[in-house]
Design a protein around this motif. Sequence first.
Motif, PDB file in Angstrom:
ATOM      1  N   TRP A  23      80.147  20.872 -49.893  1.00 25.04           N
ATOM      2  CA  TRP A  23      80.811  22.547 -49.865  1.00 25.04           C
ATOM      3  C   TRP A  23      79.417  23.475 -49.690  1.00 25.04           C
ATOM      4  CZ3 TRP A  23      85.580  22.901 -49.250  1.00 25.04           C
ATOM      5  CH2 TRP A  23      86.531  21.694 -49.663  1.00 25.04           C
ATOM      6  N   LEU A  24      78.288  23.184 -50.148  1.00 17.88           N
ATOM      7  CA  LEU A  24      77.302  23.975 -50.115  1.00 17.88           C
ATOM      8  C   LEU A  24      76.794  23.964 -48.499  1.00 17.88           C
ATOM      9  CD1 LEU A  24      74.866  22.786 -53.081  1.00 17.88           C
ATOM     10  CD2 LEU A  24      75.989  25.131 -52.579  1.00 17.88           C
ATOM     11  N   LYS A  25      76.952  22.960 -48.102  1.00 16.01           N
ATOM     12  CA  LYS A  25      76.716  22.831 -46.410  1.00 16.01           C
ATOM     13  C   LYS A  25      77.916  23.526 -45.700  1.00 16.01           C
ATOM     14  CE  LYS A  25      75.557  19.695 -42.606  1.00 16.01           C
ATOM     15  NZ  LYS A  25      75.415  18.173 -42.386  1.00 16.01           N
ATOM     16  N   ARG A  26      78.967  23.578 -46.079  1.00 11.56           N
ATOM     17  CA  ARG A  26      80.142  24.067 -45.392  1.00 11.56           C
ATOM     18  C   ARG A  26      80.209  25.401 -45.460  1.00 11.56           C
ATOM     19  NH1 ARG A  26      86.424  22.246 -45.773  1.00 11.56           N
ATOM     20  NH2 ARG A  26      87.391  23.970 -44.645  1.00 11.56           N
ATOM     21  N   PHE A  27      79.788  26.054 -46.695  1.00 18.37           N
ATOM     22  CA  PHE A  27      79.548  27.370 -46.911  1.00 18.37           C
ATOM     23  C   PHE A  27      78.283  28.305 -46.852  1.00 18.37           C
ATOM     24  CE2 PHE A  27      83.986  27.767 -47.372  1.00 18.37           C
ATOM     25  CZ  PHE A  27      84.600  26.871 -48.269  1.00 18.37           C
TER      26      PHE A  27
END
Length: 511
Positions: A23-27
């Motif tokens: 999720w850190l990479k996605r956002f």
Amino acid sequence: MGIIANIVMEPKDRESMLDSGYWLKRFARYKPLEVHIFCDEHTSAAQAIVMFNYDWNGFMNATEFEKSFETDHRGKKDWNAQKRHPGSNIYGWCARADDNDTEGPIGEYIRKEGKLRTISDLVQEAAQNKNLIVENLANKIDLTNENLDELQYKYNEKNLSLSRMLEEKDRLHYAFVEETRMMQRNSRENIRRILEEQENLSHELEIKKKKIDIWSKELNKREALTERERQKLDEDRRKNEQRNNSLQLASLEQKKADENVLRLVEEQKREKEEALKKILKLKEELDAKQKLEMEIADLKGKLQVMKHLGDADDAAVQKKMEEMNDELKEKMEDLGALEDLNTTLITKERQSNDELQEARKELIQGFQDLLGARTNIGIKRMGEIDVKPFQNACKQKYSPDEAEVQAMTQCSSWQELLKDPNWHPFKIINVGGTPEEIIIEEDEKVKKLKEMGDEIYLAVITALKELNEYNPSGRYVISELWNFKEGRKATLKEAIAYSVGNITKLKRRRT
């Protein structure tokens, strides 16, 4: 904080969907700090909290995060409308007051980790932080000004101290040069006197040899006398021959002794001249080193003052500071070169001192017969206890024979105790700024010595102080050339002069 709802996980994607890194990479475009995922074990759906910075930039990123979901009709309103049949899409929005009051893990986490604030609260808090920063900066400026004044005072003080040191150095240098000249004059005078005495002795020896030859010729002329007179003449001739042989041996010994003395004098003169040259060169290098150190200290002081007084953005000041830094670097390199040269000179000086010490040892070993303890110049055994105080004390308590045994026993006992390195009854005190060692009067053995009498106490303490001064590491008795008249260690020059005088007296006794 951002809230993500309706995270639907397929069995094959479950592990990756529960990883916060995903999720850190996605956002990543919204610069989140961390993601906390809350999974319901009874269902395949999960929820998450996205953390942003606690400042206006974090607020803007969270707002952009929320708008991205609202643009796709997956904001909070859409979630509330489709909550019963949300499908597989995820929904997201910014956490607000109503989310703070919700039940479940999301509400609990927000209440525990979050802080509910309005825009006006943020503005007021920013203003307070700004005022606090301004106040801290003002305090730092005041403190910097105080430090600058203190540095200026220290600089002035050091500058005055350096000026005084230079004046003292010049005075000491002048005294050193005068003392060196006086030593050279005395050395030349002593050598001249020794050579004159040697020439006179040789002349006297030649005169005596001529007289003996004349007597021998006269004896040869009287061989025609009576048998009795001939026997007497033969006996006188033998005596004269023995005396002549003795004189020849004495002459040879005198010649050898003169050669040894001259060699020692020449070696001492050469070594003294080399030592003086090295000392003068070392003084010059030391003066240059001290001058460089003072220049370096002056440059450092100026740099500190310019750092505090000058404007960091002023190009002229920056250029001047760079020039001073280059000059300081050059001075430091010169100082390093001088220190290397100074180290080399000190090593050579130590070698010269070692050679002088070896010469002193050879002189002590070779002239034991000439130098005695009852003369002005003699051999003193440093650290050896004088037995006379023990003899005087024991004569008052025991018979003459037993007193001698008791005195030697007690003296030997204390002499062995002096060898013990664990017995060190000294303490260091400051006398006029100079550290000095004095006897610890409270020591048990020192108290015992005082009870035995002042003479014994003085004899043992004197030997202990001599060991502490001349051989503190070995703690054993050593022989030393001593000037008994002045109560100090004799110099090589004094010992050689006295040895030459003794050789002359010995020769006169033989003649």
